[in-house]
Scaffold this motif. Sequence first.
Motif, PDB file in Angstrom:
ATOM      1  N   ARG A  40       0.965  -0.970   0.068  1.00  0.00           N
ATOM      2  CA  ARG A  40       0.105  -0.066   0.008  1.00  0.00           C
ATOM      3  C   ARG A  40       0.904   1.399   0.032  1.00  0.00           C
ATOM      4  NH1 ARG A  40      -3.304  -2.575  -1.786  1.00  0.00           N
ATOM      5  NH2 ARG A  40      -5.360  -3.528  -1.050  1.00  0.00           N
ATOM      6  N   ARG A  41       1.983   1.417   0.636  1.00  0.00           N
ATOM      7  CA  ARG A  41       2.842   2.350   0.823  1.00  0.00           C
ATOM      8  C   ARG A  41       3.446   2.678  -0.614  1.00  0.00           C
ATOM      9  NH1 ARG A  41       8.460   3.325   0.959  1.00  0.00           N
ATOM     10  NH2 ARG A  41       9.019   5.048   2.109  1.00  0.00           N
ATOM     11  N   ALA A  42       3.511   1.686  -1.439  1.00  0.00           N
ATOM     12  CA  ALA A  42       4.056   1.724  -2.824  1.00  0.00           C
ATOM     13  C   ALA A  42       3.050   2.195  -3.825  1.00  0.00           C
ATOM     14  CB  ALA A  42       4.944   0.414  -3.218  1.00  0.00           C
ATOM     15  N   GLN A 261       7.593   0.138  14.470  1.00  0.00           N
ATOM     16  CA  GLN A 261       6.821   1.524  14.199  1.00  0.00           C
ATOM     17  C   GLN A 261       6.426   2.189  15.298  1.00  0.00           C
ATOM     18  OE1 GLN A 261       6.675   2.439  10.748  1.00  0.00           O
ATOM     19  NE2 GLN A 261       7.991   0.381  10.768  1.00  0.00           N
ATOM     20  N   ASN A 262       6.295   3.697  15.340  1.00  0.00           N
ATOM     21  CA  ASN A 262       6.061   4.520  16.238  1.00  0.00           C
ATOM     22  C   ASN A 262       4.546   4.102  16.724  1.00  0.00           C
ATOM     23  OD1 ASN A 262       5.287   6.776  18.084  1.00  0.00           O
ATOM     24  ND2 ASN A 262       6.410   8.082  16.404  1.00  0.00           N
ATOM     25  N   GLY A 263       4.533   3.728  18.209  1.00  0.00           N
ATOM     26  CA  GLY A 263       3.201   3.273  18.840  1.00  0.00           C
ATOM     27  C   GLY A 263       2.315   4.554  18.911  1.00  0.00           C
ATOM     28  N   ASP A 264       2.700   5.877  18.821  1.00  0.00           N
ATOM     29  CA  ASP A 264       1.664   6.973  19.097  1.00  0.00           C
ATOM     30  C   ASP A 264       0.853   7.059  17.906  1.00  0.00           C
ATOM     31  OD1 ASP A 264       2.989   7.496  21.450  1.00  0.00           O
ATOM     32  OD2 ASP A 264       4.209   9.253  20.671  1.00  0.00           O
ATOM     33  N   ALA A 265       1.289   6.478  16.770  1.00  0.00           N
ATOM     34  CA  ALA A 265       0.675   6.714  15.415  1.00  0.00           C
ATOM     35  C   ALA A 265      -0.748   5.913  15.459  1.00  0.00           C
ATOM     36  CB  ALA A 265       1.493   6.316  14.261  1.00  0.00           C
ATOM     37  N   LEU A 276      -5.664   1.136  10.206  1.00  0.00           N
ATOM     38  CA  LEU A 276      -5.066   0.881   8.892  1.00  0.00           C
ATOM     39  C   LEU A 276      -4.736   2.218   8.132  1.00  0.00           C
ATOM     40  CD1 LEU A 276      -7.172  -2.105   7.520  1.00  0.00           C
ATOM     41  CD2 LEU A 276      -4.866  -2.067   8.456  1.00  0.00           C
ATOM     42  N   SER A 277      -5.650   3.437   8.231  1.00  0.00           N
ATOM     43  CA  SER A 277      -5.549   4.542   7.651  1.00  0.00           C
ATOM     44  C   SER A 277      -4.184   5.261   8.249  1.00  0.00           C
ATOM     45  CB  SER A 277      -6.697   5.609   7.811  1.00  0.00           C
ATOM     46  OG  SER A 277      -6.305   6.821   7.431  1.00  0.00           O
ATOM     47  N   SER A 278      -4.327   5.122   9.673  1.00  0.00           N
ATOM     48  CA  SER A 278      -3.117   5.858  10.353  1.00  0.00           C
ATOM     49  C   SER A 278      -1.834   5.180  10.122  1.00  0.00           C
ATOM     50  CB  SER A 278      -3.336   5.950  11.957  1.00  0.00           C
ATOM     51  OG  SER A 278      -2.454   6.665  12.503  1.00  0.00           O
ATOM     52  N   SER A 279      -1.850   3.652   9.936  1.00  0.00           N
ATOM     53  CA  SER A 279      -0.578   3.054   9.641  1.00  0.00           C
ATOM     54  C   SER A 279       0.084   3.288   8.312  1.00  0.00           C
ATOM     55  CB  SER A 279      -0.963   1.492   9.635  1.00  0.00           C
ATOM     56  OG  SER A 279      -1.749   1.020   8.799  1.00  0.00           O
ATOM     57  N   LEU A 280      -0.840   3.628   7.187  1.00  0.00           N
ATOM     58  CA  LEU A 280      -0.628   4.056   6.072  1.00  0.00           C
ATOM     59  C   LEU A 280       0.354   5.364   6.110  1.00  0.00           C
ATOM     60  CD1 LEU A 280      -2.982   2.691   3.663  1.00  0.00           C
ATOM     61  CD2 LEU A 280      -0.715   1.607   4.051  1.00  0.00           C
ATOM     62  N   ARG A 281      -0.178   6.087   7.016  1.00  0.00           N
ATOM     63  CA  ARG A 281       0.160   7.752   7.054  1.00  0.00           C
ATOM     64  C   ARG A 281       1.620   7.856   7.634  1.00  0.00           C
ATOM     65  NH1 ARG A 281      -4.890   9.015   8.405  1.00  0.00           N
ATOM     66  NH2 ARG A 281      -4.411   9.298  10.695  1.00  0.00           N
ATOM     67  N   HIS A 282       1.797   6.730   8.482  1.00  0.00           N
ATOM     68  CA  HIS A 282       3.203   6.846   9.363  1.00  0.00           C
ATOM     69  C   HIS A 282       3.924   5.820   9.207  1.00  0.00           C
ATOM     70  CE1 HIS A 282       1.251  10.203  11.616  1.00  0.00           C
ATOM     71  NE2 HIS A 282       0.293   9.765  11.551  1.00  0.00           N
TER      72      HIS A 282
END
Length: 299
Positions: A40-42, A261-265, A276-282
């Motif tokens: 998804r990042r790509a 990954q950064n847990g705050d995200a 999932l939306s936040s994970s893709l942003r961060h």
Amino acid sequence: MNESQPQFNAPYRGRFAPSPTGPLHFGSLLAAFGSWLMARRAHGQWLVRIEDIDPPREIAGAADAQLRTLAAFGLLPDEPVLRQSERGDAYQAALERLLAQGDAFLCHCSRSDHADVGGVHRACVPGASRVDPALRLRVPDGTTVVFEDALQGRIEQDVAREVGDFVLRRADGLWAYQLAVVVDDAAQDISEVVRGADLLDSTPRQILLQQRLGLPTPRYAHLPLVLGDDGRKLSKSSASLPVAEDAPVATLRRAWLALGQNGDALAEAASVADALSSSLRHFDPARIPRDRTLSFTPA
């Protein structure tokens, strides 16, 4: 020495390919989530393949249960699910090509014939004869495969010495994983293979088969293998419990942290869609641990 270079310039196509030997545990979810994030990042596609070519090890209904679990975590494939049990004709065609090239041969040896050398097959036992011979790939002395893994770095394996002539079709008539995965990755135009580090040692064999069959070599990234608190692979560990579908956000947070990954995200995510939306942003692939294993602590 054979140094493999990825041959894909096409759009990103990744996949998750579980075997239906039981429900998805945390390690399986981590591999699915990691491969989904990379795709998804790509802005690429993410596929799911059921690797159901070993009926004696499979559990009835496990494949459908795995797909339901993925759906509960919002990990939905972009194309219909491919099932290896329906792909025998494609594997047979690949095998016939290898036989015609002289790259494959019938083997009448039993497993015990090479037990004293760790199962490494370098020559058939003279006079051995079976009504159900296996078929193996011929691996000449000095066959070494080198490739660059996106997470594990430079990997080099002397396939002849460490693996030997490996099986393509088993003596019981079942297809070997190495052949099936190579044929299907090519058929699905997979450009990136993101999976657990337990399959890292299989990759040189797959690259060798790709070369013998004239198929493109994907790029590889092997995520850390999750171990239970008893130090064993989750599928063989006391911690190999199914992931809890009734608390998907909490489980996604744990997988997110396991990926470095950064847990705050994801701290404020209230739903799977939010997570999932936040994970893709961060998501930052550079934060993924480069270790081959990581410890698992039950929630």
